[in-house]
Scaffold this active site. Structure first.
Site, PDB file in Angstrom:
ATOM      1  N   ILE A 144      40.341  52.061  33.697  1.00 36.59           N
ATOM      2  CA  ILE A 144      38.818  52.173  33.212  1.00 36.59           C
ATOM      3  C   ILE A 144      38.652  53.713  33.741  1.00 36.59           C
ATOM      4  O   ILE A 144      38.666  54.242  34.904  1.00 36.59           O
ATOM      5  CB  ILE A 144      38.000  51.362  33.927  1.00 36.59           C
ATOM      6  CG1 ILE A 144      38.266  50.031  33.590  1.00 36.59           C
ATOM      7  CG2 ILE A 144      36.336  51.664  33.662  1.00 36.59           C
ATOM      8  CD1 ILE A 144      38.123  49.692  32.117  1.00 36.59           C
ATOM      9  N   ASN A 204      39.609  34.223  28.043  1.00 34.55           N
ATOM     10  CA  ASN A 204      38.410  34.439  28.600  1.00 34.55           C
ATOM     11  C   ASN A 204      37.232  34.845  27.621  1.00 34.55           C
ATOM     12  O   ASN A 204      36.060  34.492  27.648  1.00 34.55           O
ATOM     13  CB  ASN A 204      38.367  35.534  29.559  1.00 34.55           C
ATOM     14  CG  ASN A 204      39.437  34.959  31.071  1.00 34.55           C
ATOM     15  OD1 ASN A 204      38.277  34.200  31.701  1.00 34.55           O
ATOM     16  ND2 ASN A 204      40.461  35.114  31.174  1.00 34.55           N
ATOM     17  N   GLY A 243      42.913  36.800  24.968  1.00 31.66           N
ATOM     18  CA  GLY A 243      41.495  36.344  24.885  1.00 31.66           C
ATOM     19  C   GLY A 243      40.781  35.142  24.945  1.00 31.66           C
ATOM     20  O   GLY A 243      39.693  34.742  24.388  1.00 31.66           O
ATOM     21  N   HIS A 289      39.234  38.405  37.784  1.00 30.40           N
ATOM     22  CA  HIS A 289      40.823  38.969  38.316  1.00 30.40           C
ATOM     23  C   HIS A 289      41.141  37.426  38.958  1.00 30.40           C
ATOM     24  O   HIS A 289      40.054  36.739  39.533  1.00 30.40           O
ATOM     25  CB  HIS A 289      40.483  39.779  39.690  1.00 30.40           C
ATOM     26  CG  HIS A 289      41.956  39.916  40.320  1.00 30.40           C
ATOM     27  ND1 HIS A 289      42.692  40.917  39.827  1.00 30.40           N
ATOM     28  CD2 HIS A 289      42.335  39.539  41.412  1.00 30.40           C
ATOM     29  CE1 HIS A 289      43.728  40.942  40.516  1.00 30.40           C
ATOM     30  NE2 HIS A 289      43.761  40.140  41.585  1.00 30.40           N
ATOM     31  N   ASN A 331      34.331  42.550  36.060  1.00 29.06           N
ATOM     32  CA  ASN A 331      35.894  42.159  35.750  1.00 29.06           C
ATOM     33  C   ASN A 331      36.059  40.558  36.572  1.00 29.06           C
ATOM     34  O   ASN A 331      35.382  40.344  37.361  1.00 29.06           O
ATOM     35  CB  ASN A 331      36.611  43.224  36.580  1.00 29.06           C
ATOM     36  CG  ASN A 331      38.165  43.004  36.190  1.00 29.06           C
ATOM     37  OD1 ASN A 331      38.735  43.008  35.130  1.00 29.06           O
ATOM     38  ND2 ASN A 331      38.832  42.901  37.520  1.00 29.06           N
TER      39      ASN A 331
HETATM   40  C1  GRF Z   1      43.273  36.417  32.555  1.00 28.74           C
HETATM   41  O1  GRF Z   1      44.478  35.869  33.546  1.00 28.74           O
HETATM   42  C2  GRF Z   1      42.693  37.307  33.484  1.00 28.74           C
HETATM   43  O2  GRF Z   1      42.336  36.739  34.976  1.00 28.74           O
HETATM   44  C3  GRF Z   1      43.388  38.547  33.703  1.00 28.74           C
HETATM   45  O3  GRF Z   1      43.888  38.770  32.501  1.00 28.74           O
HETATM   46  C4  GRF Z   1      44.168  37.537  31.830  1.00 28.74           C
HETATM   47  C5  GRF Z   1      43.597  37.758  30.452  1.00 28.74           C
HETATM   48  O4  GRF Z   1      43.931  36.478  29.669  1.00 28.74           O
HETATM   49  N1  GRF Z   1      42.449  39.691  34.168  1.00 28.74           N
HETATM   50  P1  GRF Z   1      43.075  36.436  28.389  1.00 28.74           P
HETATM   51  O5  GRF Z   1      43.459  37.594  27.385  1.00 28.74           O
HETATM   52  O6  GRF Z   1      41.548  36.181  28.664  1.00 28.74           O
HETATM   53  O7  GRF Z   1      43.611  35.174  27.865  1.00 28.74           O
END
Ligand code: GRF
Length: 197
Positions: free
Chosen positions: A94, A14, A12, A110, A108
């Site tokens: 999804i 992000n 989490g 990526h 999303n």
């Molecule tokens: C991130 O590296 C994102 O790019 C990918 O999954 C990971 C999620 O990390 N889609 P977090 O759960 O946000 O730490």
């Protein structure tokens, strides 16, 4: 006010960048209504709870079929009446009906510069392993709208990150998160919340 649902599967970070962005007002007109994870042990759910945000686990393991899980996920999201769904490391496919119902309302993050190192099999550390194996000098992250494909929807923002000598997949992943993901995901949400994307 842009009401958002954030779908997560892991740590989490992000999600935390979005929470922090709302607190420090780099993201305006936005409210996180719910955080949903397929993984009951996802620390992202703790981050939500620590910030007074509804935290819900909906796992395919708890349903007799993928179809029934898909319906339960869609139903839960509909309950919150959100304007935008943010996939922040959500590792479950999804459902087609979700993409159709929320067309143009799912984004999303990526961890590469799409169209490089994306599509089936490219997620998490595997993306960075592939970038290092190819020997690219620059990688980065992409925020894009989700369509019926895998990492194929219209690109909203990208940010480049240099690969450095001696990088391991883990070191590169951390740099891409710090220098790119945690910046462009909040920025993209703020743009959408203020009709700029
Ligand atoms: C991130 O590296 C994102 O790019 C990918 O999954 C990971 C999620 O990390 N889609 P977090 O759960 O946000 O730490």
């Amino acid at each position: 006010m842009l009401k958002i649902a954030v779908l997560v599967s892991g740590g989490g970070t992000n999600l935390q960048a979005i929470i922090d962005g709302i607190h420090d007002k780099t993201i305006t007109n936005t409210e996180i209504k719910v955080v949903i994870s397929n993984n009951a042990g996802a620390y992202a759910l703790e981050r939500a709870k620590n910030n007074g945000i509804d935290a819900v686990c909906i796992s395919p393991k708890n349903f007799e079929s993928r179809e029934v899980f898909n319906d339960a996920l869609l139903e839960k999201i509909d309950e919150y009446g959100v304007d935008l769904i943010v996939l922040a490391g959500f590792l479950v496919k999804i459902p087609e009906k979700l993409v159709e119902k929320y067309a143009g309302k799912i984004i999303n993050i990526h961890p590469s510069l799409i169209p490089s190192f994306c599509g089936v099999g490219y997620y998490g550390l595997k993306v960075h392993e592939a970038a290092l194996a190819r020997g690219v000098k620059v990688t980065g992250a992409t925020v894009h709208y989700v369509d019926s494909g895998m990492d194929t929807g219209p690109i909203i923002l990208q940010k480049a990150v240099y690969v450095e000598d001696g990088d391991t997949p883990e070191i590169l992943q951390k740099r891409v998160m710090e220098q790119a993901e945690w910046k462009i995901l909040p920025q993209a949400i703020n743009m959408i919340a203020n009709q700029k994307a």
